[in-house]
Design a protein around this motif. Structure first.
Motif, mmCIF file in Angstrom:
data_model
loop_
_atom_site.group_PDB
_atom_site.id
_atom_site.type_symbol
_atom_site.label_atom_id
_atom_site.label_comp_id
_atom_site.label_asym_id
_atom_site.label_seq_id
_atom_site.Cartn_x
_atom_site.Cartn_y
_atom_site.Cartn_z
ATOM 1 N N ILE A 1 0.849 -1.196 0.000
ATOM 2 C CA ILE A 1 0.000 0.000 0.000
ATOM 3 C C ILE A 1 0.881 1.240 0.000
ATOM 4 C CG2 ILE A 1 -1.666 1.333 1.357
ATOM 5 C CD1 ILE A 1 -2.860 -1.374 2.233
ATOM 6 N N LEU A 2 0.560 2.165 -0.895
ATOM 7 C CA LEU A 2 1.278 3.431 -0.989
ATOM 8 C C LEU A 2 0.419 4.525 -0.379
ATOM 9 C CD1 LEU A 2 2.521 2.991 -4.632
ATOM 10 C CD2 LEU A 2 3.858 2.727 -2.553
ATOM 11 N N ILE B 1 -3.102 -6.207 -17.818
ATOM 12 C CA ILE B 1 -3.834 -5.009 -17.411
ATOM 13 C C ILE B 1 -3.219 -4.509 -16.107
ATOM 14 C CG2 ILE B 1 -6.096 -4.017 -16.848
ATOM 15 C CD1 ILE B 1 -7.349 -6.363 -18.392
ATOM 16 N N VAL B 2 -2.965 -3.207 -16.045
ATOM 17 C CA VAL B 2 -2.421 -2.596 -14.832
ATOM 18 C C VAL B 2 -3.495 -1.674 -14.261
ATOM 19 C CG1 VAL B 2 -0.540 -1.248 -13.829
ATOM 20 C CG2 VAL B 2 -0.111 -2.662 -15.862
ATOM 21 N N TYR B 3 -3.767 -1.867 -12.969
ATOM 22 C CA TYR B 3 -4.779 -1.075 -12.278
ATOM 23 C C TYR B 3 -4.134 -0.272 -11.155
ATOM 24 C CZ TYR B 3 -8.074 -4.618 -14.103
ATOM 25 O OH TYR B 3 -8.795 -5.458 -14.906
ATOM 26 N N GLN B 4 -4.782 0.831 -10.829
ATOM 27 C CA GLN B 4 -4.518 1.512 -9.569
ATOM 28 C C GLN B 4 -5.750 1.271 -8.713
ATOM 29 O OE1 GLN B 4 -3.058 5.536 -9.763
ATOM 30 N NE2 GLN B 4 -3.948 6.027 -7.775
ATOM 31 N N ARG B 5 -5.554 0.642 -7.543
ATOM 32 C CA ARG B 5 -6.687 0.271 -6.677
ATOM 33 C C ARG B 5 -6.630 1.063 -5.382
ATOM 34 N NH1 ARG B 5 -7.002 -5.838 -5.539
ATOM 35 N NH2 ARG B 5 -5.150 -5.403 -4.294
ATOM 36 N N SER B 6 -7.725 1.752 -5.088
ATOM 37 C CA SER B 6 -7.793 2.517 -3.839
ATOM 38 C C SER B 6 -8.075 1.570 -2.676
ATOM 39 C CB SER B 6 -8.898 3.569 -3.930
ATOM 40 O OG SER B 6 -10.167 2.929 -3.896
ATOM 41 N N THR B 7 -7.898 2.092 -1.462
ATOM 42 C CA THR B 7 -8.174 1.268 -0.282
ATOM 43 C C THR B 7 -9.653 0.912 -0.198
ATOM 44 O OG1 THR B 7 -8.209 3.314 0.997
ATOM 45 C CG2 THR B 7 -6.211 1.982 1.124
ATOM 46 N N LEU B 8 -10.502 1.654 -0.902
ATOM 47 C CA LEU B 8 -11.930 1.322 -0.946
ATOM 48 C C LEU B 8 -12.239 0.329 -2.067
ATOM 49 C CD1 LEU B 8 -13.502 4.845 -0.315
ATOM 50 C CD2 LEU B 8 -13.191 2.953 1.305
ATOM 51 N N ASP C 1 -6.907 10.149 -5.998
ATOM 52 C CA ASP C 1 -8.252 10.354 -5.462
ATOM 53 C C ASP C 1 -8.088 11.006 -4.097
ATOM 54 O OD1 ASP C 1 -9.753 9.259 -7.524
ATOM 55 O OD2 ASP C 1 -9.527 7.232 -6.752
ATOM 56 N N GLY C 2 -7.683 12.270 -4.094
ATOM 57 C CA GLY C 2 -7.509 12.973 -2.829
ATOM 58 C C GLY C 2 -6.415 12.354 -1.992
ATOM 59 N N ASP C 3 -6.755 12.018 -0.749
ATOM 60 C CA ASP C 3 -5.767 11.497 0.192
ATOM 61 C C ASP C 3 -5.902 9.994 0.400
ATOM 62 O OD1 ASP C 3 -4.564 13.956 0.634
ATOM 63 O OD2 ASP C 3 -6.065 14.503 2.134
ATOM 64 N N GLU C 4 -6.589 9.311 -0.502
ATOM 65 C CA GLU C 4 -6.824 7.880 -0.315
ATOM 66 C C GLU C 4 -5.585 7.061 -0.677
ATOM 67 O OE1 GLU C 4 -10.208 4.663 -1.614
ATOM 68 O OE2 GLU C 4 -10.515 6.780 -2.080
ATOM 69 N N ASP C 5 -5.187 6.152 0.209
ATOM 70 C CA ASP C 5 -4.059 5.268 -0.062
ATOM 71 C C ASP C 5 -4.424 4.321 -1.207
ATOM 72 O OD1 ASP C 5 -2.863 6.533 2.048
ATOM 73 O OD2 ASP C 5 -3.065 4.855 3.438
ATOM 74 N N PHE C 6 -3.403 3.727 -1.834
ATOM 75 C CA PHE C 6 -3.683 2.909 -3.014
ATOM 76 C C PHE C 6 -2.616 1.840 -3.212
ATOM 77 C CE2 PHE C 6 -0.896 6.236 -4.407
ATOM 78 C CZ PHE C 6 -0.068 5.652 -5.332
ATOM 79 N N GLN C 7 -2.899 0.942 -4.141
ATOM 80 C CA GLN C 7 -1.964 -0.091 -4.587
ATOM 81 C C GLN C 7 -1.970 -0.103 -6.105
ATOM 82 O OE1 GLN C 7 -4.201 -3.179 -2.355
ATOM 83 N NE2 GLN C 7 -2.168 -3.951 -1.874
#
Length: 165
Positions: free
Chosen positions: A69-70, A99-106, A133-139
């Motif tokens: 998680i970043l 396929i490469v995705y950016q996935r939010s913590t939600l 997406d604002g301050d949301e962490d992601f992978q």
């Protein structure tokens, strides 16, 4: 940065996949099923991660691997600043898709890249901007999708996040 020479460096097999990415070397590969060398060392003994279609995987089945998680709380990893750089090898008669995705913590997933079919018998570099997406962490998630037959493979090596992230 992950060159896969020793392990998966914190990248994890995603539970939403049907099978797994495998750590391997070209010296253990069958002829015609992947790169002749890894990207890092340019040697048959160098490591990378790989999916190979086989009679055990049905066309359309997926394997996924996700980054640690970043944090968006890092003020430098804002919209347009963060980048992931990686090398891919997609060669064979029956290549599926990468396929490469950016996935939010939600768990919202945004497609950053979608490649299908034979891309050539060489390592190719790709740099993708990480959107925010604002301050949301992601992978970041890499998804390999099985193609129509056994003569193919998708390989990844040297996955690197920019210093900003």
């Amino acid at each position: 940065h992950c060159n896969f020479e020793f392990d998966l460096c914190g990248w994890k097999q995603d539970k939403n996949g049907d099978f797994d990415w495998h750590l391997r070397t070209s010296s253990t590969a069958k002829l015609g099923t992947g790169p002749a060398t890894d990207h890092t060392l340019q040697e048959p003994s160098g490591h990378y991660i790989f999916i190979k279609n086989s009679f055990f995987h049905l066309p359309g089945q997926k394997c996924r691997i996700s980054s640690p998680i970043l944090s968006r709380k890092n003020k430098n990893c804002k919209v347009g600043d963060g980048v992931i750089i990686f090398y891919y090898h997609m060669y064979g008669a029956h290549i599926g898709s990468l396929i490469v995705y950016q996935r939010s913590t939600l768990k919202h997933e945004k497609v950053l890249l979608n490649l299908t079919g034979n891309q050539g018998n060489f390592w190719q570099r790709k740099a993708l901007t990480l959107s925010g997406d604002g301050d949301e962490d992601f992978q970041v998630v890499f998804e390999g999708i099985a193609g129509e037959g056994p003569k193919d493979g998708i390989a990844l090596d040297d996955l690197t996040f920019s210093r900003e992230c």
